[in-house]
Design a protein around this motif. Structure first.
Motif, PDB file in Angstrom:
ATOM      1  N   LEU A 168       0.831  -1.200   0.000  1.00 13.64           N
ATOM      2  CA  LEU A 168       0.000   0.000   0.000  1.00 13.64           C
ATOM      3  C   LEU A 168       0.870   1.255   0.000  1.00 13.64           C
ATOM      4  CD1 LEU A 168      -3.000   0.834   0.123  1.00 13.64           C
ATOM      5  CD2 LEU A 168      -2.782   0.905   2.611  1.00 13.64           C
ATOM      6  N   GLY A 169       1.945   1.233   0.772  1.00 12.53           N
ATOM      7  CA  GLY A 169       2.834   2.380   0.824  1.00 12.53           C
ATOM      8  C   GLY A 169       3.520   2.641  -0.500  1.00 12.53           C
ATOM      9  N   ARG A 170       3.881   1.595  -1.194  1.00 14.62           N
ATOM     10  CA  ARG A 170       4.566   1.765  -2.471  1.00 14.62           C
ATOM     11  C   ARG A 170       3.600   2.179  -3.580  1.00 14.62           C
ATOM     12  NH1 ARG A 170       9.682   0.741  -2.039  1.00 14.62           N
ATOM     13  NH2 ARG A 170      10.422  -0.419  -0.228  1.00 14.62           N
ATOM     14  N   GLN A 171       2.322   1.907  -3.372  1.00 13.22           N
ATOM     15  CA  GLN A 171       1.328   2.335  -4.351  1.00 13.22           C
ATOM     16  C   GLN A 171       0.875   3.774  -4.117  1.00 13.22           C
ATOM     17  OE1 GLN A 171       0.285   0.408  -7.024  1.00 13.22           O
ATOM     18  NE2 GLN A 171       1.906  -0.964  -6.327  1.00 13.22           N
ATOM     19  N   HIS A 172       0.716   4.158  -2.862  1.00 18.80           N
ATOM     20  CA  HIS A 172       0.080   5.437  -2.538  1.00 18.80           C
ATOM     21  C   HIS A 172       0.903   6.319  -1.598  1.00 18.80           C
ATOM     22  CE1 HIS A 172      -3.545   3.881  -4.437  1.00 18.80           C
ATOM     23  NE2 HIS A 172      -3.430   2.790  -3.698  1.00 18.80           N
ATOM     24  N   GLY A 173       2.113   5.919  -1.248  1.00 20.11           N
ATOM     25  CA  GLY A 173       2.945   6.700  -0.342  1.00 20.11           C
ATOM     26  C   GLY A 173       2.904   6.148   1.066  1.00 20.11           C
ATOM     27  N   TRP A 174       4.015   6.291   1.793  1.00 20.24           N
ATOM     28  CA  TRP A 174       4.132   5.664   3.103  1.00 20.24           C
ATOM     29  C   TRP A 174       3.130   6.185   4.141  1.00 20.24           C
ATOM     30  CZ3 TRP A 174       5.051   8.641   7.339  1.00 20.24           C
ATOM     31  CH2 TRP A 174       5.623   9.902   7.147  1.00 20.24           C
ATOM     32  N   PRO A 175       2.637   7.456   4.064  1.00 25.95           N
ATOM     33  CA  PRO A 175       1.677   7.875   5.099  1.00 25.95           C
ATOM     34  C   PRO A 175       0.358   7.106   5.079  1.00 25.95           C
ATOM     35  CG  PRO A 175       2.664   9.794   4.037  1.00 25.95           C
ATOM     36  CD  PRO A 175       3.040   8.600   3.221  1.00 25.95           C
ATOM     37  N   VAL A 176      -0.005   6.529   3.929  1.00 21.92           N
ATOM     38  CA  VAL A 176      -1.312   5.855   3.826  1.00 21.92           C
ATOM     39  C   VAL A 176      -1.393   4.635   4.738  1.00 21.92           C
ATOM     40  CG1 VAL A 176      -2.907   4.675   2.272  1.00 21.92           C
ATOM     41  CG2 VAL A 176      -1.742   6.758   1.523  1.00 21.92           C
ATOM     42  N   PRO A 177      -0.465   3.671   4.673  1.00 19.48           N
ATOM     43  CA  PRO A 177      -0.586   2.532   5.590  1.00 19.48           C
ATOM     44  C   PRO A 177      -0.416   2.920   7.053  1.00 19.48           C
ATOM     45  CG  PRO A 177       1.502   2.436   4.398  1.00 19.48           C
ATOM     46  CD  PRO A 177       0.665   3.493   3.728  1.00 19.48           C
ATOM     47  N   VAL A 178       0.365   3.959   7.328  1.00 22.24           N
ATOM     48  CA  VAL A 178       0.514   4.419   8.714  1.00 22.24           C
ATOM     49  C   VAL A 178      -0.824   4.919   9.235  1.00 22.24           C
ATOM     50  CG1 VAL A 178       1.640   6.092  10.221  1.00 22.24           C
ATOM     51  CG2 VAL A 178       2.957   4.938   8.442  1.00 22.24           C
ATOM     52  N   ALA A 179      -1.520   5.712   8.430  1.00 21.26           N
ATOM     53  CA  ALA A 179      -2.823   6.229   8.839  1.00 21.26           C
ATOM     54  C   ALA A 179      -3.861   5.115   8.950  1.00 21.26           C
ATOM     55  CB  ALA A 179      -3.303   7.283   7.838  1.00 21.26           C
ATOM     56  N   CYS A 180      -3.762   4.110   8.091  1.00 17.75           N
ATOM     57  CA  CYS A 180      -4.740   3.013   8.098  1.00 17.75           C
ATOM     58  C   CYS A 180      -4.745   2.245   9.421  1.00 17.75           C
ATOM     59  CB  CYS A 180      -4.476   2.063   6.941  1.00 17.75           C
ATOM     60  SG  CYS A 180      -4.999   2.709   5.334  1.00 17.75           S
ATOM     61  N   LEU A 181      -3.627   2.262  10.135  1.00 16.23           N
ATOM     62  CA  LEU A 181      -3.566   1.553  11.411  1.00 16.23           C
ATOM     63  C   LEU A 181      -4.537   2.129  12.432  1.00 16.23           C
ATOM     64  CD1 LEU A 181       0.313   1.189  11.718  1.00 16.23           C
ATOM     65  CD2 LEU A 181      -1.322  -0.626  11.222  1.00 16.23           C
ATOM     66  N   ALA A 182      -4.944   3.379  12.228  1.00 15.47           N
ATOM     67  CA  ALA A 182      -5.900   3.993  13.159  1.00 15.47           C
ATOM     68  C   ALA A 182      -7.261   3.327  13.091  1.00 15.47           C
ATOM     69  CB  ALA A 182      -6.021   5.489  12.873  1.00 15.47           C
ATOM     70  N   VAL A 183      -7.609   2.731  11.956  1.00 10.16           N
ATOM     71  CA  VAL A 183      -8.952   2.143  11.786  1.00 10.16           C
ATOM     72  C   VAL A 183      -9.156   0.935  12.694  1.00 10.16           C
ATOM     73  CG1 VAL A 183     -10.566   1.107  10.161  1.00 10.16           C
ATOM     74  CG2 VAL A 183      -9.157   3.052   9.458  1.00 10.16           C
ATOM     75  N   PRO A 184      -8.303  -0.118  12.607  1.00  4.19           N
ATOM     76  CA  PRO A 184      -8.497  -1.235  13.546  1.00  4.19           C
ATOM     77  C   PRO A 184      -8.278  -0.821  14.988  1.00  4.19           C
ATOM     78  CG  PRO A 184      -6.445  -1.515  12.327  1.00  4.19           C
ATOM     79  CD  PRO A 184      -7.198  -0.401  11.664  1.00  4.19           C
ATOM     80  N   GLY A 185      -7.387   0.152  15.212  1.00  3.64           N
ATOM     81  CA  GLY A 185      -7.182   0.638  16.575  1.00  3.64           C
ATOM     82  C   GLY A 185      -8.458   1.227  17.151  1.00  3.64           C
ATOM     83  N   LEU A 186      -9.187   1.988  16.344  1.00  2.26           N
ATOM     84  CA  LEU A 186     -10.438   2.591  16.809  1.00  2.26           C
ATOM     85  C   LEU A 186     -11.515   1.535  17.036  1.00  2.26           C
ATOM     86  CD1 LEU A 186     -11.890   5.222  17.458  1.00  2.26           C
ATOM     87  CD2 LEU A 186     -12.539   5.380  15.036  1.00  2.26           C
ATOM     88  N   VAL A 187     -11.569   0.543  16.159  1.00  3.75           N
ATOM     89  CA  VAL A 187     -12.539  -0.553  16.331  1.00  3.75           C
ATOM     90  C   VAL A 187     -12.306  -1.278  17.652  1.00  3.75           C
ATOM     91  CG1 VAL A 187     -13.266  -2.800  15.423  1.00  3.75           C
ATOM     92  CG2 VAL A 187     -12.919  -0.871  13.859  1.00  3.75           C
ATOM     93  N   CYS A 188     -11.046  -1.582  17.949  1.00  5.55           N
ATOM     94  CA  CYS A 188     -10.708  -2.268  19.204  1.00  5.55           C
ATOM     95  C   CYS A 188     -11.024  -1.389  20.404  1.00  5.55           C
ATOM     96  CB  CYS A 188      -9.228  -2.654  19.220  1.00  5.55           C
ATOM     97  SG  CYS A 188      -8.749  -3.823  17.942  1.00  5.55           S
ATOM     98  N   LEU A 189     -10.728  -0.102  20.298  1.00  4.83           N
ATOM     99  CA  LEU A 189     -10.985   0.822  21.396  1.00  4.83           C
ATOM    100  C   LEU A 189     -12.470   0.834  21.753  1.00  4.83           C
ATOM    101  CD1 LEU A 189      -9.556   4.440  21.643  1.00  4.83           C
ATOM    102  CD2 LEU A 189     -11.876   3.912  22.331  1.00  4.83           C
TER     103      LEU A 189
END
Length: 382
Positions: A147-168
């Motif tokens: 994902l990072g190589r397709q759209h830039g490294w910030p994208v997969p870093v930001a995506c980690l917030a989604v499962p984190g929020l679900v778990c929270l």
């Protein structure tokens, strides 16, 4: 609830290792050197090693629901903050915040998860968390790298917030806010100071040994085994798959054979590393030993965590924090040791040293376990 904790374990381990596949992208984007970007990984591990026990001790009286929602909130904030970081230092700060959250997460998650189930299946619960964590190396990091190589490294870093929020949200809604000392797995089932310190020492030695070699695995496979550079990705995938398989098999057997699980995993790791050092020039042997090492790496930490739940001389969260700290200290020490050995004895020498250290961990377990009943005997007595 267990599914939410497993997803959190997957997310934290993905966050920890994601920069490995994005080092060059981050370096080019922020205009910093590769060694500086490498600190995003090594600094993370050192932070976990140093902070695990002090954080667990400082928050030992706080209800686990509040602690877990807090660390998951930190994961969400640090993921979003890291994604929008426009320079190196804010990104490093976001990484260190994630590391602090992970240090506390692994200390409290084990007792919370196993406390939801009967004692006779707690090994499988520990195994489930470890399987989820191992999936980060097999699925999370490769997917994030793509994902990072397709759209830039910030994208997969930001995506980690989604499962984190679900778990929270899940944990905040479903986990009771009981006092930590009242939880079913708050204290060790068979307190034993000698076994506790033995496992800590063996875990540190085995981690040091493993990462003295693993840090330079690609160099070994290219220079000693003679694999083409283009095959490194496939061989690392084999290693990751072996790690997942080892954790899965061990998880299924852990409740039946808890007293031999840790020594078996450590011995298998030693065999794989010493085999690579001795006969890694033969490609078929190298792949076999790679599978042995990979199949043992995850189970070593998992079985040590399970042992802590039995032998903790006090609170299990503090014991697990100590174990996590010792293991991460071993990772940092191993990487440093391998870096010292590499120019002196080559990649083969790093695996020889790592294998000998792991063999030393086997000796520690054998000597430390003499004359005392194992976890299995304690479980049978109950």
């Amino acid at each position: 609830m267990l599914a939410a904790l497993m997803l959190a374990a997957f997310t934290f381990n993905t966050a920890e290792n994601l920069p490995i596949g994005l080092l060059d992208l981050v370096s080019d984007s922020l205009g910093v050197s590769l060694p500086a970007v490498g600190l995003l990984v090594t600094g993370y591990g050192v932070t976990v090693a140093v902070a695990s026990l002090p954080l667990a001790h400082a928050l030992r009286a706080v209800p686990r629901r509040h602690v877990l929602t807090g660390v998951l909130a930190a994961l969400v904030v640090s993921s979003l903050g890291g994604a929008v970081a426009g320079s190196y230092w804010p990104l490093l700060g976001a990484r260190l915040l994630t590391a602090l959250a992970q240090a506390l997460f692994w200390a409290v998650t084990g007792p919370v998860a196993v406390g939801l189930f009967a004692p006779e299946v707690r090994g499988r619960v520990v195994g489930a968390l470890s399987v989820a964590g191992s999936l980060a190396l097999v699925l999370g990091v490769p997917a994030g790298t793509w994902l990072g190589r397709q759209h830039g490294w910030p994208v997969p870093v930001a995506c980690l917030a989604v499962p984190g929020l679900v778990c929270l949200v899940t944990i905040a809604a479903l986990l009771p806010a009981s006092r930590p000392e009242d939880e079913p797995a708050a204290y060790g089932g068979s307190p034993d100071v000698r076994r506790f310190t033995t496992v800590l020492a063996a875990g540190f030695l085995s981690a040091t040994g493993a990462f003295a070699g693993y840090t330079y695995l690609v160099t070994f496979l290219n220079e000693v085994s003679g694999f083409a550079p283009g095959t490194a990705g496939a061989l690392l995938a084999v290693f990751g798959a072996a790690c997942l398989a080892g954790v899965s098999v061990t998880a299924a057997l852990l409740d039946r054979f808890p007293h031999v699980a840790l020594p078996t995993a450590v011995a298998t790791q030693a065999l794989g590393m010493l085999g690579l050092s001795a006969a890694g020039g033969r490609q078929a042997v190298a792949v076999l030993c790679l599978v042995l090492m990979g199949g043992a790496l995850g189970p070593v930490f998992m079985t040590a965590q399970n042992a802590m739940l039995h032998w903790a001389p006090g609170r299990t969260d503090l014991a697990l924090a100590a174990n996590s700290g010792a293991y991460n200290a071993g990772i940092a020490a191993g990487a440093a040791l391998g870096g010292l050995i590499l120019p002196l004895a080559g990649a083969r020498g790093t695996f020889l040293a790592g294998g000998l250290l792991t063999a030393g961990a086997c000796v520690v377990l054998l000597v430390g376990g003499r004359g005392r009943r194992g976890v299995g005997a304690d479980a049978e007595a109950r």
